[in-house]
Design a protein around this motif. Structure first.
Motif, PDB file in Angstrom:
ATOM      1  N   SER A 218       0.846  -1.186   0.000  1.00  0.00           N
ATOM      2  CA  SER A 218       0.000   0.000   0.000  1.00  0.00           C
ATOM      3  C   SER A 218       0.889   1.246   0.000  1.00  0.00           C
ATOM      4  N   PRO A 219       0.437   2.346  -0.623  1.00  0.00           N
ATOM      5  CA  PRO A 219       1.216   3.587  -0.541  1.00  0.00           C
ATOM      6  C   PRO A 219       1.504   4.017   0.895  1.00  0.00           C
ATOM      7  N   ALA A 220       0.619   3.631   1.829  1.00  0.00           N
ATOM      8  CA  ALA A 220       0.848   3.978   3.239  1.00  0.00           C
ATOM      9  C   ALA A 220       2.066   3.253   3.803  1.00  0.00           C
ATOM     10  N   ASN A 221       2.443   2.107   3.193  1.00  0.00           N
ATOM     11  CA  ASN A 221       3.624   1.378   3.662  1.00  0.00           C
ATOM     12  C   ASN A 221       4.899   2.183   3.500  1.00  0.00           C
ATOM     13  N   ARG A 222       4.870   3.223   2.655  1.00  0.00           N
ATOM     14  CA  ARG A 222       6.050   4.058   2.475  1.00  0.00           C
ATOM     15  C   ARG A 222       6.376   4.851   3.745  1.00  0.00           C
ATOM     16  N   SER A 223       5.442   4.882   4.703  1.00  0.00           N
ATOM     17  CA  SER A 223       5.702   5.548   5.985  1.00  0.00           C
ATOM     18  C   SER A 223       6.117   4.561   7.067  1.00  0.00           C
TER      19      SER A 223
END
Length: 389
Positions: A218-223
């Protein structure tokens, strides 16, 4: 008659000058010139700032593609309602952008922060393909703990005029890969990202050798913390996520003190492949645990040049409720706003969490046919765990 002479004391304003050494005994001189978190490190005696001047002008280090597009890109691109770059004439996503999309940005306009960040990303793209090897070192209160050798590979499909030679039917902005090279137990771990020019979210995939599986992220995994460090993938360059995935605004324009590797440019040479590369003579950053007799934080850089610059502060608010970070502030150089020096991070509840500090410097070849500004060092300090990477 009676004459009364009134002596009015003027308030003392914080300021620094070349030659000053700012530490816990005189930290007040830097008040207001640093993010509060960095000032606290100085107050506690963890950091010592050696104030100097640069023997070069950072505004001379625009890349050739940026300079070439200064006139041709004026008024050519605008932002849509989500902050994505589109053509002013058609409202459609451009197939290719050379240089930076917004050569003129008024910091007072409502969406200036979006334009500044698009320009910052495209400045990096104008360099062409990048192979950026790095070492991530874990450092605690007791000193050095362990390290990981890795590399960041970036292949932009825009920015650099040479990229226009390649077919791009999928509308890719850039391809990138973060590779883990050692130690053996995690070597071969990879994170690959496809970023698109339009509204599509990043496509990110992770490969872990231990399970021999590729999984969509998920794009949120980049955090998420990158392989257990105090940093995440989106901390690169201050912010390396998709610009339209967060909300932006300019919150302050002021002056500040920024960390540079050296007061002189560092050398670039051509290798046998014709690529520009740094040399073994590059100045190393000496951290506290490496310096005998050092009394400050084990992770504090001890041999930097801290120079006074004009500052523009941007605020980020993530749109994704699963993104780990909450509000973030980026301290950018106002004259060359692709240079981000500090990222102050709060959690989703709004409480301060950690700060990422970028050490920047100029790089140039002997004949100056290639020159640019780049970050030869990152420092992420988690003030809750009192640990750094």
């Amino acid at each position: 008659g009676l004459c009364m002479l009134l002596s009015i004391a003027s308030p003392a304003f914080a300021d620094v000058a070349p030659g000053d050494v700012i530490d816990k005994t005189n930290w007040q001189k830097a008040e207001g010139l640093l993010p509060q978190s960095v000032l606290e490190w100085v107050k506690k005696g963890e950091f010592v700032l050696n104030i100097g001047t640069l023997n070069y002008d950072p505004t001379d280090y625009w890349t050739q593609p940026v300079l070439q597009a200064r006139e041709t890109n004026k008024g050519k691109y605008v932002l849509d309602e989500e902050g994505v770059v589109v053509e002013a004439a058609t409202g459609k996503t451009p197939k290719f952008i050379a240089g930076e999309p917004f050569p003129e940005v008024d910091p007072e306009e409502p969406r200036a922060a979006y334009k500044i960040m698009h320009n910052r990303l495209f400045y990096g793209y104008t360099l062409g393909n990048i192979d950026y090897p790095f070492v991530a070192s874990w450092v605690g209160e007791g000193g050095y703990e362990r390290e990981v050798w890795a590399a960041f590979l970036q292949y932009p499909m825009v920015g650099n005029p040479d990229a226009a030679k390649h077919k791009n039917p999928k509308g890719i902005e850039r391809y990138s890969i973060v590779r883990v090279l050692s130690p053996y137990d995690i070597a071969g771990t990879n994170v690959m990202t496809w970023r698109f020019l339009d509204h599509r979210q990043d496509m990110t995939y992770g490969y872990v050798p231990a399970i021999r599986r590729v999984r969509r992220m998920s794009p949120a995994n980049r955090s998420d913390a990158f392989i257990g460090t105090d940093m995440c993938v989106d901390d690169a360059y201050g912010f390396d996520g998709k610009i339209s995935s967060v909300s932006w605004k300019v919150v302050k324009r002021t002056e500040g003190i920024f960390p540079f590797l050296s007061d002189e440019p560092q050398a670039l040479v051509k290798n046998e492949k014709g690529e520009w590369t740094t040399t073994k003579s590059i100045k190393p950053v000496i951290y506290g645990y490496e310096k005998e007799g050092w009394q400050g934080a084990t992770w504090a850089p001890t041999n930097l040049v801290w120079a006074k610059r004009k500052v523009i502060v941007l605020e980020i608010q993530p749109k994704d409720p699963y993104y780990n970070y909450g509000k973030q502030h980026l301290w950018m150089d106002a004259d060359v706003p692709f240079m981000c020096f500090y990222k102050v991070i709060h959690d989703r509840a709004g409480d301060y969490w950690k700060t990422v500090m970028l050490i920047l410097n100029a790089f140039e070849s002997r004949e100056k046919e290639m020159k640019y500004l780049q970050g030869p060092g990152y420092l992420a300090i988690d003030d809750r765990t009192h640990h750094a990477t």
